[in-house]
Design an enzyme around this catalytic site. Structure first.
Site, PDB file in Angstrom:
ATOM      1  N   GLY A  63      60.947   8.340  67.566  1.00 48.20           N
ATOM      2  CA  GLY A  63      61.847   9.190  66.787  1.00 48.20           C
ATOM      3  C   GLY A  63      63.276   9.144  67.309  1.00 48.20           C
TER       4      GLY A  63
ATOM      5  CD  GLU B 115      61.160   6.769  63.148  1.00 46.32           C
ATOM      6  OE1 GLU B 115      60.628   7.669  63.828  1.00 46.32           O
ATOM      7  OE2 GLU B 115      60.714   6.364  62.063  1.00 46.32           O
TER       8      GLU B 115
ATOM      9  CD  GLU C 105      57.080   5.334  66.625  1.00 39.03           C
ATOM     10  OE1 GLU C 105      57.193   4.155  67.010  1.00 39.03           O
ATOM     11  OE2 GLU C 105      58.056   6.086  66.438  1.00 39.03           O
TER      12      GLU C 105
ATOM     13  CB  ALA D 112      57.492  12.723  68.230  1.00 39.64           C
TER      14      ALA D 112
END
Ligand code: NAD
Length: 703
Positions: free
Chosen positions: A101, A104, A124, A62
């Site tokens: 991310g 993901e 994370e 992110a």
């Protein structure tokens, strides 16, 4: 379409290239561009799509600068839905380090390939949050529940081969030409008529999970992660993945993600993340300051610290010479290093071959002439200023011009040591923490005359040997040990006032410290402080008995701590488990009586305030004097050097969270109740408290 995401059609494969340097973070523009590219590709002649990134890595996570700002559509989960619902298979092609991310995103694609050099990870948890874009639902569907939990609750990246064996990656690509290999893989899939594989369609077999598994896992984590909520919530998400439909699991993930994101823990851990990066920068030192080449290092003194420091260099592949005072001392030092490596090999964490290679980089000597060609010397002899100066005079005589001469002293004045040489500009402090091959902190101590390129070189080499470097100016004890004085003093005085060692340590450990102050004293050896006090008294200082009488009496009883089987506690010879000792409690009562102190019930709240507010207060002085560059630097010192809980962000961040007014007023109250001798707010703390400001605001105002 945004410039960050480009699209071209190559032999009926739609190539989506993301280019958002430096690490292709998932910024708003990237999310939008990616969504647009996938939508547009639905209507062209492409048969499959390849998603890859320009630059040094696949999407590395992110854009955490967007944290705390109002979310801008499309959200990552929405973009991933677009990817997953694509009517044409999307193949993620990974290189570098795909994180958070980024992983993901790849998991929402239909196939994943990666260069063998690539790494993937879901870190994370290290920021106090959890994978919030389907990671907790998709990873267990591919890798199984246990492997998914290990990956996400530890947060460490894994190699492409390992990710492939966990089914997170379908194909490890040969060679280094990512685009060519990924396009070839896509053609292969098209030729096979490969189906649209959506991870959401997989199901975890409930029979594969032992009853009670998740609760047992939570208990195991509670011992390791000490009240950190993110790891616990990851378990709940994975449990949802195993027991609920995909969309329901996503819902659970979203709720728990938001809970973590808005928690003080995550705020603290994100602060630590930025503070660590900031600490590497030295104010006023241009980024292009030249650095000196460090091809060979030397360590003077092969004791507790010297041996560990030598291992750091060997572990980084840098040849290192260890100089000791006699053959016997050298053999002892090298023997301990060998033993340490052997234990690592026995635990299966290193191969014998690797151990031999590392030992091969460490050469012993007793002759200073062997240091003539080294580029960096770190002195780690006894903590005695005269011996240290003698060593530096010898180094000055034998080392080549331009060699950096560093001292690992805990307390001595670097400027005085530098003055013993004819090259003060080359002298610097490199203060490691014990055990030096394990602890991540390195305080880099800048003397008045230390050259800029010496500082830049030491910060760089520190990073190369795996340390987190923090700059300190010269003062007694530098940042960390100077602050620790008040903490240790209060631990001792709390005993006299009526707390037991177990109560003091339990309160500190419940706060999040890895180990309470008295147990740490036992671990380090109570004789160390005793000898230091003797030296200070011999030099004419008068010490306040309330700050040391119990510790001194313990040493005089032969209770030196863990090494003698007893100190503040007694220790089980087999398990080393600590146990309270009525004899120590009687000793404490006796000492309190001697000093005329009336013992009373002490609350855990008082213990926490009396231990940690002195850290904050001394930290404020250190900031005001310019010893530390920033409050965040002090936080990093405490987290990496003293095992202060990262989930509280370090002492200065913690102070800002509770409010400087509270800290200042509590110190004033302690001054009234306990006497003013050790309870006076630092001027900076008092001023900021009165202004309703914080350390972080103050620090920003200086930039
Ligand atoms: P130590 O007593 O374990 O080791 C000191 C070693 O230096 C001994 O092996 C000794 O033989 C050798 N030595 C003494 N004089 C020498 C000389 N003139 N030439 C070559 N070798 C000589 O001590 P230590 O705990 O490793 O501490 C070393 C330094 O590191 C001290 O300045 C100490 O303050 C500092 N330090 C210690 C710690 C810690 O936790 N132990 C942490 C940070 C810094």
């Amino acid at each position: 379409m945004s410039k960050i995401v480009s699209y071209e059609l190559i032999d009926q494969i739609g190539l989506i290239t993301v280019n958002n340097p430096p690490v292709n973070a998932l910024s708003h523009a990237l999310r939008q561009g990616l969504q647009e590219a996938v939508n547009a590709a639905q209507n062209d002649a492409s048969k499959a799509l390849v998603l890859l990134c320009a630059g040094r890595t696949f999407i590395a996570g992110a854009d955490i600068t967007e944290f705390g700002k109002p979310p801008q559509a499309p959200s990552l989960p929405d973009v991933l839905t677009t990817l997953e619902n694509s009517a044409k298979p999307i193949i993620a092609a990974i290189h570098g380090t795909a994180l958070g991310g980024g992983v993901e995103t790849a998991l929402a694609c239909h196939y994943r390939c990666a260069l063998a050099s690539a790494k993937v990870g879901l870190p994370e948890v290290k920021l106090g949050i959890l994978p919030g874009a389907g990671g907790t639902q998709r990873v267990p569907r591919l890798a199984g529940v246990e492997a998914a939990l290990a990956l996400m609750t530890m947060g460490n990246p894994i190699a492409a081969e390992d990710a492939a064996s966990m089914h997170l990656i379908d194909r490890v690509l040969q060679g280094e030409d990512l685009q060519a290999a990924a396009l070839a893989y896509a053609q292969e899939l098209v030729a096979q008529g490969a189906p649209l594989k959506r991870v959401r369609d997989l199901q975890i077999d409930p029979a594969s999970i032992v009853p009670g598994f998740f609760d047992a896992y939570r208990r195991k984590l509670a011992a390791r992660a000490r009240g950190q909520i993110a790891a616990d919530r990851i378990v709940s998400c994975v449990e949802a993945a195993a027991t609920k439909a995909f969309d329901e699991g996503l819902q659970t993930e979203r709720e728990l993600f938001m809970e973590c994101l808005n928690s003080p823990q995550s705020r603290a851990m994100r602060h630590v993340f930025f503070a660590e990066r900031e600490a590497a920068k030295i104010k006023g030192l241009p980024a292009d300051t030249p650095v000196r080449e460090i091809g060979q290092a030397a360590i003077i003194g092969g004791g507790t610290m010297g041996g560990g420091i030598a291992m750091c260099f060997a572990n980084a592949g840098i040849p290192v010479t260890l100089l000791e005072i006699s053959d016997e001392a050298l053999e002892r030092g090298l023997g301990i290093i060998r033993k340490n490596y052997t234990i690592t090999v026995q635990k299966g964490r290193m191969s014998q071959q690797e151990m031999d290679a590392r030992l091969g980089l460490i050469r012993g000597t007793t002759d200073y002439a062997d240091l003539a060609s080294v580029d960096l010397v770190i002195e780690a002899v006894f903590e005695n200023p005269d011996i240290k100066k003698e060593v530096f005079v010898k180094l000055d005589a034998v080392c080549k011009p331009g060699a950096i001469l560093a001292s690992n002293t805990s307390y001595q004045n670097i400027d005085d040591i530098a003055a013993a040489t004819g090259r003060a500009a080359d002298v610097v402090g490199m203060h490691f923490f014990s055990p030096a091959n394990v602890m991540k902190l390195l305080e880099v101590v800048r003397g008045d005359r230390t050259a800029d390129d010496v500082l830049a070189t030491v910060m760089k080499i520190g990073k190369q040997i795996g340390k987190v470097c923090v700059l300190s100016r010269v003062c007694y004890g530098f940042i960390g040990n100077r602050m620790l004085t008040g903490y240790g003093r209060q631990a001792h005085m709390l005993l006299l006032d009526g707390a037991t060692p177990a109560q003091v340590d339990a309160a500190a450990e419940a706060f999040g410290m890895a180990m309470g102050p008295l147990a740490v004293g036992d671990l380090a050896g109570l004789d160390i402080g005793y000898k230091a006090r003797q030296a200070r008294e011999a030099a004419g200082e008068t010490l306040d008995p309330a700050t040391h009488c119990i510790a001194s009496a313990l040493v005089e009883m032969g209770r030196l701590g863990q090494k003698s089987g007893a100190g503040y506690y007694t220790y089980d010879p087999q398990t080393r488990a600590r146990k309270s000792d009525p004899q120590v409690e009687a000793l404490i009562r006796e000492q309190a009586q001697k000093l005329g102190i009336r013992q009373r019930e002490i609350s855990d709240e008082e213990i926490v305030a009396r231990l940690f507010y002195p850290l904050i207060n001394e930290g404020a002085r250190i900031l005001e004097e310019g010893i530390a560059q920033r409050p965040g630097d002090i936080d990093i010192v405490y987290i990496y050097g003293y095992a202060f809980p990262a989930s509280r962000g370090g002492p200065m961040f913690y102070a800002d969270e509770i409010g400087l007014k509270t800290v200042h007023e509590t110190i004033q109250r302690f001054a009234r109740e306990l006497g003013p001798q050790y309870w006076q707010s630092a001027p900076l703390l008092e001023r900021l408290a009165q202004e309703g400001s914080s350390f972080s605001e103050w620090s920003r105002s200086l930039q």
